[in-house]
Design a protein around this motif. Sequence first.
Motif, short mmCIF file in Angstrom:
data_model
loop_
_atom_site.label_atom_id
_atom_site.label_comp_id
_atom_site.label_asym_id
_atom_site.label_seq_id
_atom_site.Cartn_x
_atom_site.Cartn_y
_atom_site.Cartn_z
N ALA A 1 -5.21 5.58 4.89
CA ALA A 1 -4.27 4.69 5.29
C ALA A 1 -3.25 5.18 6.64
O ALA A 1 -3.13 4.23 7.22
CB ALA A 1 -3.21 4.91 3.78
N GLU B 1 0.92 -1.12 -0.06
CA GLU B 1 0.07 -0.13 -0.05
C GLU B 1 0.95 1.19 0.07
O GLU B 1 1.17 1.62 1.19
CB GLU B 1 -0.74 -0.11 1.25
CG GLU B 1 -1.78 1.13 1.30
CD GLU B 1 -2.59 1.53 0.21
OE1 GLU B 1 -2.06 2.21 -0.95
OE2 GLU B 1 -3.78 1.05 -0.07
N GLN C 1 -6.39 9.03 -0.11
CA GLN C 1 -6.12 7.67 0.30
C GLN C 1 -4.86 7.57 1.29
O GLN C 1 -4.89 6.60 2.20
CB GLN C 1 -5.57 6.99 -1.09
CG GLN C 1 -5.45 5.60 -1.21
CD GLN C 1 -5.01 4.94 -2.35
OE1 GLN C 1 -5.29 5.58 -3.63
NE2 GLN C 1 -4.52 3.93 -2.32
N PRO D 1 -4.08 -3.36 3.84
CA PRO D 1 -4.47 -2.43 3.01
C PRO D 1 -5.81 -3.12 2.22
O PRO D 1 -5.69 -2.89 1.03
CB PRO D 1 -3.47 -2.06 1.93
CG PRO D 1 -2.70 -3.28 1.78
CD PRO D 1 -2.52 -4.11 3.13
N GLU D 2 -6.86 -3.64 2.78
CA GLU D 2 -7.93 -3.84 2.19
C GLU D 2 -9.16 -3.25 3.27
O GLU D 2 -9.20 -3.56 4.41
CB GLU D 2 -7.97 -5.32 1.95
CG GLU D 2 -7.23 -5.92 0.95
CD GLU D 2 -7.68 -5.60 -0.39
OE1 GLU D 2 -8.67 -5.16 -0.55
OE2 GLU D 2 -6.92 -5.64 -1.42
#
Length: 614
Positions: A544, A529, A540, A587-588
Amino acid sequence: MVLSVIGIAMAMVQSLPLVSPGMRPITSAYYYALLGTFLAVVFLKMPGNRDKRPLTLWIADWIMAILALVICFYFASIARKIMTAGWSYSAPFWPTVSASILFVLSIEAVRRCAGWILAIVCAVFGLYPMVADSMPGVLWGNQFNWASLVAGHAMGTESIIGIPFRVVADLLIGYIIFGVVLAMLGGGEFFMALALKLLGRTRGGPAKVAIVASSLFGSLSGSVVSNIITTGTFTIPSMKKAGYSPQYASAVEACASTGGTLMPPIMGAAAFLMATFLAVPYGDVIAAAIIPSLLFYAALLLQADCYAAKNNLQGAEEDEIPTGLSVLRQSWIFVLALAVLIYVLLVLRLESYAPWYATGILIVGSLIDPLYRPRVLAVTRIIEESGAALAQLIGILAGVGLVVGALSITGVGSAFARELVQYAHGNVYLLLFYGALTSFVLGMGMTVSACYVFLAIILAPALVQAGLNPMASHLYILYWGMLSYITPPVALAAITAASVGKADAMKTGFTAMRLGVILFILPVFFVLEPALIGQAPAPQVALALLTAGFSVLLLSAGLSGWLYFSGRLNMVERAVVIVAALLSLYPEPLTDIAGVVVAAGVFALHRLRGPATA
């Protein structure tokens, strides 16, 4: 002393607009002159036999120093002819003899600066092109005889004076000198005082002070061991006095000092090498390293706080905390120098000028301020320390250049990357595992810079070819190469800190592994990610960062056995919280939700058992 002054003066003339461009030597002549100067310092400053130095070895040291000076200044005088006549492929008799001697001197310099392991690696790879056509599979390459081999190593632009050496010569010298001057003027003491004023009164304050002070000083000095020796002599006794065990206190300092070399704005030598390999401004490397560094130090601070809450540890004693006036009295010179460094480096984008201007501010300010004047007037010590630091780095990278040159001239470097991708059968996780294992193993026997250079040639291209982000791939290598500093059996940072804290070295190493576990996990996730290194749109990156921060909070709770607003965790609960942390970091969106649900479940069940605790 004389050689150090000459070397530093050459670097200043080449880096700063002190003379007209027409008065400067061509760059390769400058590289040879600088190489000869600091190789001579290596042979005079670092004896071949550290136990004793009889007359015969003393004479040998002087002979090698003179040979390094004579040969390198000879090459500097004919640098233009070397380029135009193609001597890097085939040279006349005397230049070939000189190149042969320089090849041997480079390996001996590595041995003195970094030990036998790296020297053997450099020698084996340096000689490898002579047998490359007899090697199997991916190791097959173009063959060279002795004359063409040493000509390529000594007079080519991809070996001894290749990328690693050029980065030091063009950029890094100023930053090393800045770090030395900062340490000599008491930068470590100032950062300690600042951290004590900010965090000293909080629970477990001494550990938090150690983390903040080491991160600030390490980010500017770029050296793990010198960071421990400079700040650790204050922080480790203070932590022990507050109730931390010797191995825990030493491990905190080891982790904080190790992370300092990954902390912007300066970081370590490898970061400058990374910018060169990626062909990006150094500011881009700084920007990419900010979020991982903040997450690492957040994990350390949270674990220190949880440990203090769990063991009911208090802050530092009142008489240890400096007054705000005394901190302000010390601060102006360091704050001004740091502001100039960041402005010139990140705003004006003058990477080669920034450290010289910042060092100038430190020196001029110290001459004005009577508090610092006695320290800056110790010019001989500053020059000696700067010369020793530069000699060690140049001695190592000249030898590492042999590895880079051998892989380049044989064509094995690029072929190895292609084969590695094929061997992984397109499996990114398998390729990352190979990379992590290789980085860690090489990091045990090499300096971080040497390890990074080696893997940037053979491994980073494979990661990029597999579709991974180039910046993330290079940072991945750098992070895993750093792990040997806190991981037994090598654990150089842990061993150094343990000697300061009078703790068991291996226990300190394993404790440091637990405290620094985020270093093992984080590189895997920012490769998957890139938003975690700022390589994505702003929304984004923000998302994150939010999920990673939540994950670090859970990870710290699981590792320390203390959950905020809940209290102590048993072993099962700790394991579940760590799983929730890893789910949140992956990262999902689905795993983020799963991590929150699992953590909320543990929190709810734990609250049902007893009253909340802060």
